[in-house]
Design a protein around this motif. Structure first.
Motif, short mmCIF file in Angstrom:
data_model
loop_
_atom_site.label_atom_id
_atom_site.label_comp_id
_atom_site.label_asym_id
_atom_site.label_seq_id
_atom_site.Cartn_x
_atom_site.Cartn_y
_atom_site.Cartn_z
N UNK A 59 6.98 -9.52 -21.87
CA UNK A 59 6.41 -9.20 -20.53
C UNK A 59 7.47 -9.91 -19.56
N UNK A 60 7.96 -9.39 -18.42
CA UNK A 60 8.90 -10.03 -17.69
C UNK A 60 8.56 -10.04 -16.07
N UNK A 61 7.41 -9.61 -15.99
CA UNK A 61 6.76 -9.87 -14.64
C UNK A 61 5.45 -10.43 -14.58
N UNK A 62 4.86 -10.63 -13.47
CA UNK A 62 3.51 -11.17 -13.39
C UNK A 62 2.68 -10.07 -13.62
N UNK A 63 1.48 -9.94 -13.98
CA UNK A 63 0.52 -9.05 -13.96
C UNK A 63 0.67 -7.94 -12.75
N UNK A 64 0.24 -6.66 -13.30
CA UNK A 64 0.43 -5.50 -12.22
C UNK A 64 -1.17 -5.44 -11.88
N UNK A 65 -1.26 -5.45 -10.51
CA UNK A 65 -2.74 -5.41 -9.75
C UNK A 65 -2.70 -4.22 -8.98
N UNK A 66 -3.56 -3.07 -9.37
CA UNK A 66 -3.64 -1.88 -8.68
C UNK A 66 -5.26 -1.68 -8.19
N UNK A 67 -5.25 -1.24 -6.91
CA UNK A 67 -6.69 -0.84 -6.45
C UNK A 67 -6.69 0.57 -5.84
N UNK A 68 -7.62 1.24 -6.45
CA UNK A 68 -7.51 2.73 -6.12
C UNK A 68 -8.76 3.01 -5.35
N UNK A 69 -8.96 3.39 -4.15
CA UNK A 69 -10.22 3.77 -3.55
C UNK A 69 -10.35 5.20 -3.32
N UNK A 70 -11.55 5.60 -3.56
CA UNK A 70 -11.73 6.89 -3.32
C UNK A 70 -13.29 7.34 -2.77
N UNK B 88 0.87 -1.02 0.05
CA UNK B 88 0.11 0.12 -0.15
C UNK B 88 0.73 1.33 0.06
N UNK B 89 0.51 2.33 -0.79
CA UNK B 89 1.11 3.45 -1.10
C UNK B 89 0.44 4.60 -0.82
N UNK B 90 0.75 5.62 -0.11
CA UNK B 90 0.23 6.87 -0.05
C UNK B 90 -0.18 7.66 -1.50
N UNK B 91 -1.13 8.37 -1.83
CA UNK B 91 -1.62 8.71 -2.93
C UNK B 91 -0.47 9.38 -3.73
N UNK B 92 0.49 10.16 -3.13
CA UNK B 92 1.31 11.00 -3.67
C UNK B 92 2.47 10.05 -4.25
N UNK B 93 2.85 8.73 -3.62
CA UNK B 93 3.61 7.81 -3.73
C UNK B 93 3.46 6.57 -4.53
N UNK B 94 2.25 6.61 -4.95
CA UNK B 94 1.63 5.51 -5.75
C UNK B 94 2.12 5.54 -7.22
N UNK B 95 2.78 4.69 -7.67
CA UNK B 95 3.48 4.63 -8.84
C UNK B 95 3.70 3.31 -9.45
N UNK B 96 3.51 3.30 -10.73
CA UNK B 96 4.24 2.07 -11.38
C UNK B 96 5.40 2.47 -12.40
#
Length: 298
Positions: free
Chosen positions: A122-133, A24-32
């Motif tokens: 593709x060199x990784x597993x799928x990226x999973x993102x959940x953005x709750x607002x 989990x990342x804070x909003x300002x640090x959530x990056x891919x």
């Protein structure tokens, strides 16, 4: 002008924690990564999900669609539906959320070794993102209604870019949206390849004539969860509902029109092109919205 996605601004959203690949990342640090498939190709799938009164609305339907869409684009999700469900629950728990929450669940194909479309890179597993607002629709949209305008951009055939898949590649809908905005409309009303009305750029379209509800066949639109719930509500409450092909001329003769979507559920339409609808006569639309609100509480 109102929009189908107008929402009440909430200061709590500044401090949300966003899930990205087991952290989990804070909003300002959530990056891919700039090499993520979502960034360089729009390669992935997504779903918008409501969390209402301590429960997810129609979660099974959303996850079933997500996995069906993943299969259609040969994206193998490395987690089970149960595991993704836990991620969603963990997200609202860590954010101490109770209700009026909209979550964007994103699954991209993963990190690329270099910017190229072939999945073999593709060199990784799928990226999973959940953005709750915290997101509540503006009350004004239910009173004022939406303005729809037909556009030149259509929903394409299944063998070009299947419009039934809820993919990250939303350019078709974005261009339609831009066309509509240039006409001072809230949403674009889009045709299919045969000249029938298909859907809107971000919601599903219904109209009412002689107390009967009509919507498209679904062959050229995303498998809408709210759309299906409305169809089911019609059937359960003895409101005649038809999924069929129809033309713009049929729509312009309607008694009522409305759109559906996960975020704002059912919104009346007050104008399509130059044809206006009297929202005070929206008896079926109002009835269906009340039935849907009851369904949300079950």
């Amino acid at each position: 002008m109102p929009s189908s996605h107008d929402y009440i601004k909430d200061k709590r959203n500044k401090n949300i924690k966003i899930f990205i690949n087991n952290k989990f990342y804070s909003r300002d640090k959530a990056k891919v990564s700039v090499f993520d498939s979502s960034v360089i190709l729009g390669d992935g799938i997504w779903s918008g999900i409501r969390f209402h009164n301590n429960k997810f609305l129609f979660l099974k339907d959303h996850l079933d669609r997500l996995f069906d869409d993943a299969k259609k684009i040969s994206l193998k999700i490395h987690l089970s539906k149960k595991q993704i469900s836990k991620i969603l629950h963990d997200t609202v728990i860590i954010n101490k959320m109770k209700t009026d929450v909209h979550l964007r669940l994103v699954v991209s194909r993963g990190i690329k070794s270099t910017p190229y479309q072939d999945p073999a890179f593709t060199i990784s597993k799928p990226t999973i993102i959940v953005i709750p607002e915290y997101k509540q629709p503006q009350d004004s949209i239910y009173k004022k209604g939406l303005v729809l305008k037909t556009v030149k951009t259509i929903r394409g055939p299944h063998n070009v870019q299947d419009p039934r898949i809820n993919s990250l590649s939303k350019l078709n809908c974005i261009i339609a949206c831009i066309e509509a905005k240039k006409q001072k409309a809230d949403e674009a009303l889009m045709f299919d390849i045969n000249g029938n009305i298909a859907t809107n750029n971000s919601t599903h379209f219904f109209y009412v004539k002689n107390n009967c509800v009509y919507t498209s066949t679904g062959k050229y639109c995303v498998k809408g969860i709210t759309r299906q719930k409305v169809i089911d509500l019609c059937k359960k409450n003895k409101i005649k509902v038809y999924q069929r092909n129809f033309k713009l001329k049929d729509v312009l003769k309607a008694d009522e029109a409305f759109v559906t979507g996960t975020f704002a559920n059912i919104i009346p339409v007050k104008k399509i092109n130059s044809t206006k609808f009297n929202l005070r006569n929206n008896q079926i639309t109002i009835k269906l919205r009340n039935l849907y609100l009851e369904l949300m509480e079950r």
